[in-house]
Enzyme design. Structure first.
Site, short mmCIF file in Angstrom:
data_model
loop_
_atom_site.label_atom_id
_atom_site.label_comp_id
_atom_site.label_asym_id
_atom_site.label_seq_id
_atom_site.Cartn_x
_atom_site.Cartn_y
_atom_site.Cartn_z
N THR A 72 18.88 -14.97 -32.00
CA THR A 72 18.35 -16.32 -32.22
C THR A 72 17.23 -16.59 -31.21
O THR A 72 16.16 -17.09 -31.56
CB THR A 72 19.48 -17.36 -32.08
N GLN A 190 20.80 -7.09 -39.05
CA GLN A 190 21.82 -6.50 -39.93
C GLN A 190 21.50 -5.05 -40.28
O GLN A 190 22.25 -4.42 -41.04
CB GLN A 190 21.99 -7.33 -41.20
N SER A 210 20.63 -7.81 -32.21
CA SER A 210 21.74 -8.57 -31.63
C SER A 210 22.89 -7.62 -31.30
O SER A 210 23.25 -6.77 -32.12
CB SER A 210 22.19 -9.61 -32.65
N CYS A 341 25.92 -19.07 -39.99
CA CYS A 341 24.96 -19.85 -39.18
C CYS A 341 24.12 -20.82 -39.98
O CYS A 341 22.98 -21.07 -39.63
CB CYS A 341 24.02 -18.92 -38.44
N1 PMP Z 1 19.53 -12.85 -37.79
C1 PMP Z 1 20.47 -12.44 -38.66
C2 PMP Z 1 20.04 -11.75 -39.92
C3 PMP Z 1 21.81 -12.66 -38.39
O1 PMP Z 1 22.73 -12.27 -39.27
C4 PMP Z 1 22.17 -13.32 -37.19
C5 PMP Z 1 23.63 -13.59 -36.87
N2 PMP Z 1 24.26 -14.45 -37.78
C6 PMP Z 1 21.16 -13.72 -36.30
C7 PMP Z 1 19.86 -13.47 -36.64
C8 PMP Z 1 21.48 -14.43 -35.02
O2 PMP Z 1 21.94 -13.51 -34.06
P1 PMP Z 1 22.60 -14.01 -32.69
O3 PMP Z 1 24.00 -14.39 -33.02
O4 PMP Z 1 22.51 -12.82 -31.78
O5 PMP Z 1 21.78 -15.14 -32.17
#
Ligand code: PMP
Length: 401
Positions: A72, A190, A210, A341
């Site tokens: 994020t 992903q 991530s 999210c």
């Molecule tokens: N991009 C994608 C495609 C995700 O699936 C996610 C996690 N849901 C994120 C970004 C965010 O990652 P993080 O939890 O490390 O902030």
């Protein structure tokens, strides 16, 4: 009853090696990597070792790795960089264009919506009915005011693999004709550690990763930044991460992230082959149950290389996805309704609707995501629960008006 976790796309169960590596580093490498003393130098050496390891796992150079608090933050850093360039340059013309795919994660979609409110011209590139963005469609949206293109690698709801390298080639071809440079960002969250990914081969200027999707710790991630890119970093501070992301480094988490990435990359091919077999079993079972729609409907049972074998969406209209998730949860199975999210309820069908799935079907969508430690008996237990639950829920769910 042992629970069955089929929500790996939201987060992966932690790898023991990551937990151990994090704990050991937290205790033994507590020094501040910016300090000159022995503790600091030891921490700095471990930080750079983690950087090299992670770079290797992504085919990148160590200096291209900027550690962040997760994807994020990495995604927001790219948007903030474009904003800073725009507002720091008094000669920059207003109405610069950003081209974003309609299927991005909220951590890119929302910041780009904020750019729109600040006067950027945001062009949304819709995918085809399979959920895949076509390079020719993306190219049509480029113009001489375009400064940023955003396209993810693997969609977190459908598993659709996006032709990032072809889209980057279309962008470079366009700028070759017109001059200037368009920054291309890809969210590889992903994809990394699951399907084959090489940062230089993607051609993107930046890519976000991530740790917790691989079995590493939360709050750790990276932004890969090509040496050809010229971002303008927003945060100022103590100069850490080459002045690109200041703040005392979360060394223990970064160290565990790099170890998890190495572990996943070393077993990527074998894990992928297993996931392909499990996914085939899953799709076959889902399709055999009357009322279940695999999304997109043209996803083949076997050998469909357009999709990550780790993610599947399906729907049982008119049963709301949430009802399904709760019912399976009561039976000890964790799945989800799309991404974990979504910033708002309103937004939760954006991705499926963008590829032409009717709202009533998208409202019913459920995501099943597997991981390297998923076993066949879990897929079979899920399939058995599905075949019992579907007729039951169909009986009690009224079609929506
Ligand atoms: N991009 C994608 C495609 C995700 O699936 C996610 C996690 N849901 C994120 C970004 C965010 O990652 P993080 O939890 O490390 O902030």
């Amino acid at each position: 009853m042992k629970r069955i976790f089929l929500d790996w796309a939201s987060t992966a169960p932690p790898l023991s090696l990551a937990v151990e590596a994090q704990k050991k580093a937290a205790i033994e490498l507590f020094g501040n990597p910016s300090s000159l003393h022995g503790e600091g130098r030891g921490a700095k050496a471990a930080l750079e070792a983690a950087r090299s390891l992670l770079a290797q796992a992504a085919g990148a150079q160590p200096e291209e790795v900027v550690f962040t608090s997760g994807a994020t933050e990495a995604n927001n850093m790219v948007v903030a960089s474009i904003l800073k360039k725009q507002f720091a340059d008094p000669t920059a013309k207003p109405g610069r264009r950003v081209v974003i795919s309609a299927i991005e994660h909220a951590s890119l979609w929302e910041p780009v919506q904020a750019m729109k409110k600040m006067g950027f011209d945001v062009a949304v590139c819709k995918p085809d009915a399979s959920g895949i963005v076509r390079p020719e469609r993306l190219r049509e949206l480029l113009d001489e005011r375009t400064v940023l293109v955003v396209l993810m690698l693997v969609n977190n709801e459908t598993g659709a693999i996006q032709p990032v390298a072809e889209c980057v080639a279309a962008v470079r071809d366009f700028t070759g004709e017109k001059g200037g440079r368009i920054h291309v960002h890809t969210d590889a969250v992903q994809a990394f550690g699951k399907i084959w990914f090489s940062f230089p081969e993607s051609g993107a200027d930046t890519a976000s990763l991530s740790a917790h999707k691989l079995g590493g710790p939360r709050g750790a991630g990276a932004l890969l930044v090509s040496s050809k890119a010229r971002p303008a970093w927003l945060f100022l501070g103590g100069g850490q991460e080459g002045n690109r992301r200041p703040g005392t480094e979360n060394l223990a988490a970064v160290h565990a992230f790099a170890q998890s990435a190495r572990f996943r990359i070393e077993s990527l091919d074998a894990n992928h082959a297993r996931a392909v077999r499990l996914m085939e079993r899953l799709i076959r079972a889902a399709r055999s149950i009357p009322g279940v729609l695999v999304l997109p409907e043209d996803r083949a049972e076997t050998g469909d290389r357009r999709f990550s074998p780790y993610i599947l969406s399906f729907a049982v209209p008119p049963v709301p996805g949430e009802v399904f998730v709760r019912s399976l949860d009561e039976q000890g199975i964790a799945v989800s309704t799309g991404s974990a999210c979504h910033s708002s309820k309103k937004d939760h069908t954006r991705i499926l609707e963008a590829q032409g799935v009717p709202k009533a079907v998208a409202d019913s969508a459920v995501r099943v995501s597997i991981g390297p430690e998923t076993v066949e008996s879990e897929i079979d237990a899920f399939a058995a629960a599905l075949s019992e639950t579907v007729p039951l829920l169909l009986r009690i769910s009224k079609p929506r008006a």
